[in-house]
Design a protein around this motif. Structure first.
Motif, PDB file in Angstrom:
ATOM      1  N   ALA A  87      -1.463   9.293  -6.684  1.00 16.26           N
ATOM      2  CA  ALA A  87      -0.417  10.270  -6.358  1.00 16.26           C
ATOM      3  C   ALA A  87      -1.009  11.535  -5.754  1.00 16.26           C
ATOM      4  O   ALA A  87      -0.347  12.229  -4.979  1.00 16.26           O
ATOM      5  CB  ALA A  87       0.383  10.620  -7.612  1.00 16.26           C
ATOM      6  N   ARG A 112       2.755   2.798  -3.311  1.00 16.31           N
ATOM      7  CA  ARG A 112       2.295   3.907  -4.155  1.00 16.31           C
ATOM      8  C   ARG A 112       3.379   4.932  -4.440  1.00 16.31           C
ATOM      9  O   ARG A 112       3.567   5.342  -5.582  1.00 16.31           O
ATOM     10  CB  ARG A 112       1.103   4.623  -3.498  1.00 16.31           C
ATOM     11  CG  ARG A 112      -0.162   3.837  -3.531  1.00 16.31           C
ATOM     12  CD  ARG A 112      -1.283   4.585  -2.799  1.00 16.31           C
ATOM     13  NE  ARG A 112      -2.420   3.699  -2.666  1.00 16.31           N
ATOM     14  CZ  ARG A 112      -3.633   3.997  -3.081  1.00 16.31           C
ATOM     15  NH1 ARG A 112      -3.903   5.169  -3.584  1.00 16.31           N
ATOM     16  NH2 ARG A 112      -4.607   3.135  -2.951  1.00 16.31           N
ATOM     17  N   ALA A 113       4.054   5.367  -3.406  1.00 11.79           N
ATOM     18  CA  ALA A 113       5.088   6.393  -3.590  1.00 11.79           C
ATOM     19  C   ALA A 113       6.196   5.889  -4.508  1.00 11.79           C
ATOM     20  O   ALA A 113       6.649   6.611  -5.401  1.00 11.79           O
ATOM     21  CB  ALA A 113       5.653   6.813  -2.238  1.00 11.79           C
ATOM     22  N   ASN A 114       6.626   4.660  -4.301  1.00 12.98           N
ATOM     23  CA  ASN A 114       7.660   4.066  -5.139  1.00 12.98           C
ATOM     24  C   ASN A 114       7.166   3.933  -6.574  1.00 12.98           C
ATOM     25  O   ASN A 114       7.910   4.198  -7.529  1.00 12.98           O
ATOM     26  CB  ASN A 114       8.080   2.726  -4.547  1.00 12.98           C
ATOM     27  CG  ASN A 114       9.242   2.087  -5.250  1.00 12.98           C
ATOM     28  OD1 ASN A 114       9.198   0.885  -5.539  1.00 12.98           O
ATOM     29  ND2 ASN A 114      10.304   2.823  -5.513  1.00 12.98           N
ATOM     30  N   ALA A 171       7.269   7.392  -8.254  1.00 11.85           N
ATOM     31  CA  ALA A 171       8.660   7.759  -8.559  1.00 11.85           C
ATOM     32  C   ALA A 171       9.187   6.982  -9.761  1.00 11.85           C
ATOM     33  O   ALA A 171       9.806   7.551 -10.669  1.00 11.85           O
ATOM     34  CB  ALA A 171       9.546   7.521  -7.343  1.00 11.85           C
TER      35      ALA A 171
END
Length: 77
Positions: free
Chosen positions: A16, A51-53, A56
């Protein structure tokens, strides 16, 4: 619902922060292949596609906190 392991949380927090698998591996003194496997397992546990998902979803589920992410931002500044 199964939670993330401590290692999965650690690796996901470093991801992140914008670190590559190679950078995460160097920091944790493990192989980049191991980092990829840890992330893949985290994605599977979270039902994430990238990664972003994953970040989150981990926040939403309570596996990582906004405070932990803020701590990363403070150390990067």
């Amino acid at each position: 619902m199964k939670g993330l392991t401590a290692r999965q949380q650690q690796v996901l927090l470093l991801a992140a922060d914008g670190n590559t698998n190679v950078q995460i591996a160097a920091r944790l003194q493990i192989s980049s292949h191991t980092v990829a496997e840890v992330l893949t397992a985290a994605y599977r546990t979270l039902g994430a596609r990238d990664r972003a998902n994953a970040v989150a979803l981990a926040i939403w589920r309570g596996d990582i906190s906004l405070g932990e992410l803020a701590g990363i931002a403070r150390t990067a500044a």
